[in-house]
Enzyme design. Structure first.
Site, short mmCIF file in Angstrom:
data_model
loop_
_atom_site.label_atom_id
_atom_site.label_comp_id
_atom_site.label_asym_id
_atom_site.label_seq_id
_atom_site.Cartn_x
_atom_site.Cartn_y
_atom_site.Cartn_z
CG HIS A 162 -114.46 -2.44 9.57
ND1 HIS A 162 -113.67 -1.99 10.61
CD2 HIS A 162 -113.86 -2.01 8.42
CE1 HIS A 162 -112.64 -1.31 10.11
NE2 HIS A 162 -112.73 -1.32 8.78
CD GLU A 163 -115.00 -2.24 4.75
OE1 GLU A 163 -114.96 -1.06 4.35
OE2 GLU A 163 -113.98 -2.84 5.13
CG HIS A 169 -114.62 2.60 7.08
ND1 HIS A 169 -113.74 3.34 7.82
CD2 HIS A 169 -114.03 1.39 6.90
CE1 HIS A 169 -112.66 2.61 8.09
NE2 HIS A 169 -112.82 1.43 7.54
CD GLU A 222 -109.37 0.82 8.45
OE1 GLU A 222 -110.07 -0.18 8.73
OE2 GLU A 222 -109.47 1.42 7.38
#
Length: 267
Positions: A125-126, A129, A187
């Site tokens: 997920h990071e 980003h 997100e």
């Protein structure tokens, strides 16, 4: 207020070659250079390491093993960033990513993500980003929003007390109507990107749902209303992940069949 962001973005896109596309095909406004943002990310990461104590080497090796496996499946241009990840001593179950590939995971997150597959969903997920240029897009959108509000404030009647009160309302509208939903979109997009990345690296994508079930249990229902939050609710994230699970499982099976079987021992 729905017209404010498109108006400002359209004006900027017309004057600056700054429109791009995210990995999911969504249109983006990117005004800052990669070099500028990466330098800012490096400086912020260095400062963060000075301010917050880091965990032991065993924890670092654990998260680095997971990050390395995911970075390995990125395209060459993205893989060549200066990817670094650190574990910070904090009970808050959180993680972050900065432009340039600098990431942090709190020890509190290791209590929520209890195995390598669950933590891979957080790390993926990071990384999502970063490769989706979300920091650049947030900064660019804020600039576009500020431009739209400044144009309104210069129009006739906005300098009166009543006009200033209206500007205050517009400012709140910009915060809750533009900035926060846009952040939630980031997100959700990072969830989808991260799900695919972890699956391509050979981590079980089904464990991403378990992470948010664990987070939901830990939060005890104390989160703010979804429309006032910078993040989707745990339930919304679970629904989004489940909607993309079939594609992720296909990528996971392909990765395992091709020999991608990461083994990152938990300390």
């Amino acid at each position: 207020m729905r017209w404010l962001r498109p108006l400002a973005v359209a004006a900027l896109c017309a004057s600056v070659a700054a429109c791009s596309t995210s990995p999911t095909g969504r249109s983006q406004l990117l005004l800052l250079s990669d070099d500028q943002l990466n330098q800012m990310g490096q400086q912020a990461f260095a400062q963060y390491q000075q301010d917050i104590p880091t965990a032991g080497q065993a924890s670092h090796r654990y998260v680095q093993c997971i990050a390395d496996a995911i970075v390995e499946v990125l395209p060459a241009e993205q893989r060549n960033l200066d990817w670094q990840i650190r574990v910070f001593e904090s009970e808050q179950p959180n993680a972050f990513a900065l432009p340039g590939g600098y990431m942090g995971v709190n020890t509190g997150m290791l209590d929520i993500a209890t195995n390598q597959n669950q933590l891979a969903s957080v790390v993926g997920h990071e990384i999502g980003h970063v490769i989706a240029n979300h920091a650049n897009e947030r900064a660019s959108t804020q600039s576009a929003t500020s431009l739209g509000l400044s144009v309104l404030s210069s129009t006739s009647g906005m300098q009166t007390p009543g006009g200033q009160q209206l500007m205050g309302v517009l400012g709140m509208g910009a915060e809750y109507g533009i900035a926060l939903p846009f952040s939630r979109r980031h997100e959700s997009e990072a969830d989808v990107i991260g799900l695919q990345l972890m699956a391509q690296a050979g981590f079980d994508p089904r464990e991403s749902v378990t992470v948010w079930e664990n987070m939901q249990a830990a939060s005890g229902g104390g989160a703010p209303p979804a429309w006032m939050s910078t993040h989707p609710s745990e339930g919304q994230r679970i629904e989004g992940l489940q909607a993309s699970m079939n594609n992720a499982m296909a990528s996971y099976e392909q990765a395992r069949n091709s020999g991608r079987t990461p083994n990152c021992p938990r300390p």
